[in-house]
Scaffold this active site. Structure first.
Site, PDB file in Angstrom:
ATOM      1  N   ARG A   1       2.345  24.420 -29.423  1.00  0.00           N
ATOM      2  CA  ARG A   1       3.608  23.736 -29.122  1.00  0.00           C
ATOM      3  C   ARG A   1       3.501  22.210 -29.192  1.00  0.00           C
ATOM      4  NH1 ARG A   1       6.860  27.510 -30.035  1.00  0.00           N
ATOM      5  NH2 ARG A   1       7.389  29.000 -28.442  1.00  0.00           N
TER       6      ARG A   1
ATOM      7  N   HIS B   1      10.552  30.247 -36.357  1.00  0.00           N
ATOM      8  CA  HIS B   1      10.109  29.503 -37.542  1.00  0.00           C
ATOM      9  C   HIS B   1      11.062  29.748 -38.712  1.00  0.00           C
ATOM     10  CE1 HIS B   1       5.900  27.852 -36.927  1.00  0.00           C
ATOM     11  NE2 HIS B   1       6.202  28.359 -35.741  1.00  0.00           N
TER      12      HIS B   1
END
Length: 194
Positions: free
Chosen positions: A24, A64
């Site tokens: 992250r 994504h």
């Protein structure tokens, strides 16, 4: 202004940009931004292997997919990436290639054999990385490659995890040596290392 605002790989020229970061850290978003500045015809190479019942991985892959432009061509190759990309024919007419990520490629490579055999894992991983670097160098395209930086955390007590982290660290070094540019993303902020 951040470290990538004035950075765009040269169109029509082979180059390798490595984007590293922790979990992250913003590394994929950073790489996507660099790739998008190369043009609209991006080949996105995904190395994730989403197994049934892997809910958190399925969610990560979904995010994504939603984040990147729908017109990017997506190839899914968990192993033998260079040969598979070459055989796909997808590079013809592309503006750039983005590979996300070496971390999962390393994991897939580890579990393709005996996960306790570090020497065999390192050999297989070196073949994968050398193949990628050779294809990037001969493709006439900018390549943006994402990988995790796993060497900044606690050393695991598990031999298997240590072998994986050692292999990934070596893969990152091999790529960084061949790369034209290397970035590290920390808390969403890019730092240019090379």
């Amino acid at each position: 202004m951040n470290a990538t605002d004035d950075f765009t790989p040269e169109p029509g020229r082979s180059s390798l940009t490595l984007v590293l970061g922790g979990t992250r850290s913003g590394k994929s978003e950073l790489a996507e931004g660099i790739a998008a500045r190369c043009g609209s015809r991006i080949v996105y190479v995904a190395t994730a292997e989403v197994l049934s019942g892997a809910g958190s991985m399925q969610e990560r892959v979904r995010r994504h997919r939603e984040r990147r432009p729908a017109d990017w061509a997506t190839l899914e190759f968990p192993r033998h990436v260079a040969a598979s990309v070459r055989q796909s024919g997808a590079l013809a007419g592309a503006d750039a290639v983005m590979l996300d990520c070496v971390t999962l490629l390393a994991s897939n490579t580890l579990y393709a054999g005996d996960p306790e055999d570090g020497a065999a894992f390192e050999t297989r991983l070196r073949e994968e990385i050398d193949g990628l670097a050779e294809l990037a160098a001969s493709s006439g395209l900018p390549w943006i490659v994402v990988s995790s930086e796993a060497g900044l955390g606690i050393v695991s007590g598990s031999r298997e995890t240590r072998l994986f982290c050692d292999g990934l660290g070596l893969a990152n070094q091999w790529l960084a040596q061949k790369a034209d540019a290397v970035f590290l993303s920390v808390a969403g902020l890019p730092l240019r290392l090379k």
